[in-house]
Structures are given as structure tokens and as C-alpha cells.
Design a protein around this motif. Structure first.
Motif, PDB file in Angstrom:
ATOM      1  N   ALA A 169      21.551   0.346 -79.410  1.00 27.27           N
ATOM      2  CA  ALA A 169      22.371  -0.817 -79.745  1.00 27.27           C
ATOM      3  C   ALA A 169      21.945  -1.424 -81.072  1.00 27.27           C
ATOM      4  CB  ALA A 169      22.280  -1.853 -78.626  1.00 27.27           C
ATOM      5  N   LEU A 170      20.652  -1.434 -81.366  1.00 25.65           N
ATOM      6  CA  LEU A 170      20.170  -1.976 -82.641  1.00 25.65           C
ATOM      7  C   LEU A 170      20.643  -1.130 -83.818  1.00 25.65           C
ATOM      8  CD1 LEU A 170      16.605  -2.999 -81.517  1.00 25.65           C
ATOM      9  CD2 LEU A 170      18.219  -4.533 -82.666  1.00 25.65           C
ATOM     10  N   LEU A 171      20.615   0.179 -83.658  1.00 28.91           N
ATOM     11  CA  LEU A 171      21.103   1.043 -84.731  1.00 28.91           C
ATOM     12  C   LEU A 171      22.599   0.847 -84.951  1.00 28.91           C
ATOM     13  CD1 LEU A 171      19.093   4.314 -84.014  1.00 28.91           C
ATOM     14  CD2 LEU A 171      18.904   2.859 -86.046  1.00 28.91           C
ATOM     15  N   ALA A 172      23.347   0.687 -83.881  1.00 27.04           N
ATOM     16  CA  ALA A 172      24.789   0.432 -84.019  1.00 27.04           C
ATOM     17  C   ALA A 172      25.035  -0.903 -84.711  1.00 27.04           C
ATOM     18  CB  ALA A 172      25.443   0.447 -82.634  1.00 27.04           C
ATOM     19  N   ALA A 173      24.213  -1.913 -84.366  1.00 27.16           N
ATOM     20  CA  ALA A 173      24.342  -3.206 -85.043  1.00 27.16           C
ATOM     21  C   ALA A 173      24.003  -3.087 -86.518  1.00 27.16           C
ATOM     22  CB  ALA A 173      23.427  -4.235 -84.364  1.00 27.16           C
ATOM     23  N   ALA A 174      22.999  -2.296 -86.844  1.00 29.45           N
ATOM     24  CA  ALA A 174      22.642  -2.078 -88.247  1.00 29.45           C
ATOM     25  C   ALA A 174      23.767  -1.366 -88.993  1.00 29.45           C
ATOM     26  CB  ALA A 174      21.352  -1.261 -88.339  1.00 29.45           C
ATOM     27  N   ASP A 175      24.419  -0.412 -88.329  1.00 30.90           N
ATOM     28  CA  ASP A 175      25.581   0.255 -88.957  1.00 30.90           C
ATOM     29  C   ASP A 175      26.666  -0.763 -89.276  1.00 30.90           C
ATOM     30  OD1 ASP A 175      24.341   2.711 -88.665  1.00 30.90           O
ATOM     31  OD2 ASP A 175      25.443   3.272 -86.853  1.00 30.90           O
ATOM     32  N   LEU A 176      26.909  -1.680 -88.361  1.00 25.05           N
ATOM     33  CA  LEU A 176      27.919  -2.710 -88.566  1.00 25.05           C
ATOM     34  C   LEU A 176      27.541  -3.619 -89.717  1.00 25.05           C
ATOM     35  CD1 LEU A 176      30.563  -3.933 -87.413  1.00 25.05           C
ATOM     36  CD2 LEU A 176      29.132  -5.420 -86.007  1.00 25.05           C
ATOM     37  N   ALA A 177      26.258  -3.992 -89.776  1.00 19.07           N
ATOM     38  CA  ALA A 177      25.794  -4.861 -90.857  1.00 19.07           C
ATOM     39  C   ALA A 177      25.954  -4.175 -92.212  1.00 19.07           C
ATOM     40  CB  ALA A 177      24.341  -5.238 -90.631  1.00 19.07           C
TER      41      ALA A 177
END
Length: 392
Positions: free
Chosen positions: A381-389
Motif C-alpha cells: 500500500a505504501l508503494l502504491a501511495a508513492a506511485d500516486l504521489a
């Protein structure tokens, strides 16, 4: 970050968290009474307040029952691993023992999450009960003293799906919530930051009927450890709105109302004869009512993006927009990596236990503007959030 200010810098803060690695292990904790409790009371009385939940990164990644995709849920090992993976918040579910201690289990039925069935001395404790209208047969925390419960060991709840997690069966005991509060203090000092907790009262009406009310016991512990303030690093959550209302009168910590399927009714509504369903609560009027005593909602992901008849994701609802209009944050549940838990359009292959396109599913959910997400796999989930950022 205040509601309505969807600033890019807040999203970018997840980049550091996603890459963080922490080594080492904390000292094992024992259940504390007497002197330890008095010391905790002294610490709680003058602790410096934190910055509050608006300071958390958006989207906030909440370790669901810890890092339950990798360790048996609701163990100190699962909680610690969630922090090691970078989770911003770690979740606890609370149920009581017979002598009134709050312990961390997703359910009071501990048949599948402990080795209780292997203890012949507790064979006679097996019982059939009706909890929130559901009949269950097994062993229940309210039939054990804390001392008895501490003789059990935790194990993986879904071993067929998560075979690798069974490696850790028997490694940890069932933690009390007070142990978790002390653990969070120790981890906070070691890591140099506040350790956020997301704490759920489980079946509060059921336990109140047994004389084991959860809210007063929880509030007492929060005050003892200085987590009772509006800006304390803790969320209080429940599927029963009356539990959050009760807690709001006892402490100032932010409350979150959990919401399941649209046709379901909170159990306290069913007992009180309140005809409203979750479908009523996610309307603008229902959300306005929730906002009168809570700071957020925790909807099932299907309330954010429904699935069609084939199990594929459809069109997002207006829930995010409507909740934000009432000043509420949204922490939906639950993201998991395995095919069996993913929408049909993000599954890979035919093995239900294999990982699917978890990043693709997370992209769809996070793009709706939710403020956080519960995840069994917080690193994903953190990596997906980083992709979004990175795209903002």
C-alpha cells in the motif's frame, strides 16, 4: 492537512516511509500492574501532546491487525513488522477477558487464532454462543481470566491462504491492550516518532450485556497513557455508532464509525429498533449525523467503488465527496494482495492464494481521494501511495 486542502506535499511524505527500513527487536513485554501502572499514570499526566490526525500523510496506510499478510494477526510480532514495513498506523481490535482485561483479538472466539484446542485443561470451556445474532461454537475470551489466556499461543487465522505465516505459530502470546500501549511508547522512543494506533471496540453491546463494557475500560487506559486528547496518536473505531458516541463523552480522541455492506444494520441499531441501515448512513444526512460526534468513517471498499455481478470494479460512488463535505476523513478496509481478496479484474491466474495485480487495484481505490486504507500488506500500500504521489 485540513479537509479540502488536498496538497501534494502531504502525499509525497509517503516516499520516505515506503523506503524506510528499521532493524532490531524490542524487549518482550509482560502484563503490568501495580508499580508499572502507577508509573504509566505519571507519564500520562504530563505527556506532551502530539500534532493530531490531520498531520498524518495522505493517504494514511494502516497496518490491518498489524502486518497480518506476513505474521499472525494481533501479535506484537505483527504490530512490530507493520512499523518495520513503514505503516503510519497500526490497528488493534479489543475484546475482554472474564476478569475485565482488554486483549487484542479480532473476535472473542479464539478457536482459529490460538492453540486453545490443544489445551485439554480448557476442553470444558468450549461453548456455543450467539454474538450479534450469529451462532458460534468455540472458545471465547470472556470465559478465560487473563492468566489463563496467557497460557495460550497465537497462530495464523487463515493457514490455507497464508501458509508461510504458519512458520510463526506459537511464537507470541495474546497481547493485552496495556502491553500494546507500553510497546508503542517503547517503539516511539526507539524510532523517534509517535506510534499511531487504530483501536476498535468489538461487539460492544454484547459485552455490555455481560457486564464487561468496553468503553469505560478503554477510556481508563487511554487516560493512563496520555492518549485521551484530541491530538493524541490514536483513532477509536467501532461498527456500533453508539460505542463511538459513548467514547466521545469519555475522551477527546478522534472517533471513526465503521460501515459494512449497504443493506446491513449496525447491531446496536438492531437492538434499539433503529430501522436505519448503512445505506442510510452514507447519505449526506447520515454522514452529517456521524460528523456530529465522530471525525471519520471506515467504509468497506465496496462502498467507495462497488463491484458488478462479475466481481469487477465499477464506477466510484459519491461517498468520498459527500464525507469530505461533512469534514469526515475516510479510512476504508481492507486491501490484501491475494487473488481471493482482490476484485475479479485484478486477479492473476487461477490460484486463489497467489498474489494478483494488487497495485492496479490500489491505484483505482487511492485515486478516489480516500484519506487512508487498511492493508494486510502495508508495504504494498505504501508503494502504491508513492506511485500516486509521483504522479501528482
Amino acid at each position: 492537512m485540513t479537509q479540502g486542502e488536498r496538497r501534494t506535499p502531504a502525499r509525497r511524505t509517503v516516499l520516505g516511509a515506503a523506503g524506510a527500513t528499521v532493524l532490531g527487536a524490542s524487549t518482550a513485554l509482560a502484563a503490568g500492574t501495580g508499580t508499572a501502572q502507577a508509573a504509566a499514570a505519571d507519564r500520562g499526566a504530563d505527556r506532551t501532546p502530539g500534532r493530531g490526525y490531520r498531520s498524518l500523510p495522505v493517504p494514511t496506510v494502516i497496518g490491518h491487525r498489524g502486518a497480518s499478510g506476513y505474521r499472525p494477526e494481533h501479535t506484537l510480532g505483527s504490530y512490530r513488522h507493520a512499523l518495520d514495513l513503514g505503516a503510519h498506523v497500526v490497528e488493534q481490535d479489543l475484546v475482554p477477558t472474564r476478569d475485565g482485561h482488554l486483549v487484542c483479538r479480532h473476535e472473542n472466539d479464539i478457536t482459529g487464532t490460538t492453540d486453545v484446542a490443544d489445551h485439554p485443561e480448557f476442553a470444558s470451556r468450549k461453548a456455543t454462543k450467539t454474538v450479534d445474532g450469529v451462532t458460534l461454537t468455540g472458545w471465547f475470551t470472556e470465559d478465560f481470566t487473563l492468566a489463563e489466556l496467557k497460557t495460550l499461543r497465537a497462530k495464523e487465522r487463515i493457514p490455507v491462504t497464508r501458509q508461510e505465516n504458519t512458520l510463526y505459530d506459537g511464537r507470541w502470546t495474546v497481547p493485552t491492550f496495556e502491553e500494546v500501549l507500553r510497546w508503542a511508547e517503547d517503539e516511539g522512543r526507539r524510532r523517534g516518532r509517535e506510534i499511531w494506533l487504530h483501536v476498535e471496540t468489538k461487539h460492544p453491546s454484547y459485552f455490555r450485556s455481560l457486564g464487561l463494557g468496553l468503553e469505560e475500560r478503554l477510556a481508563k487506559l487511554l487516560r493512563r497513557y496520555g492518549r485521551h486528547r484530541a491530538n493524541s496518536p490514536v483513532f477509536l473505531q467501532s461498527f456500533e455508532p453508539s460505542s463511538i458516541q459513548r467514547l466521545a463523552k469519555l475522551v477527546d480522541a478522534p472517533g471513526v464509525v465503521l460501515l459494512s455492506g449497504p443493506g446491513s444494520r449496525p447491531w446496536d441499531f438492531a437492538e434499539a429498533g433503529d430501522p436505519r441501515t448503512v445505506a442510510d448512513l452514507v447519505t449526506p444526512a447520515g454522514l452529517r449525523w456521524i460528523a456530529s460526534y465522530a471525525q471519520g468513517i471506515g467504509p468497506t471498499l465496496d462502498l467507495v467503488i462497488p463491484k458488478d455481478a462479475s466481481g469487477r470494479l465499477g464506477t466510484p460512488t459519491t461517498l468520498v465527496r459527500d464525507a469530505h463535505a461533512e469534514g469526515l476523513i475516510l479510512h476504508p478496509y481492507t486491501h490484501r494482495n491475494e487473488n481471493t481478496f482482490l476484485p475479479a479484474d485484478f486477479r492473476k491466474g487461477t490460484d486463489p492464494t497467489a498474489y494478483g495485480d494488487s497495485f492496479g487495484a490500489l491505484k483505482r481505490y487511492l485515486e478516489t481521494g480516500i484519506d487512508g486504507i487498511f492493508s494486510d500488506n502495508p508495504d504494498t500500500a505504501l508503494l502504491a501511495a508513492a506511485d500516486l504521489a509521483a504522479r501528482d
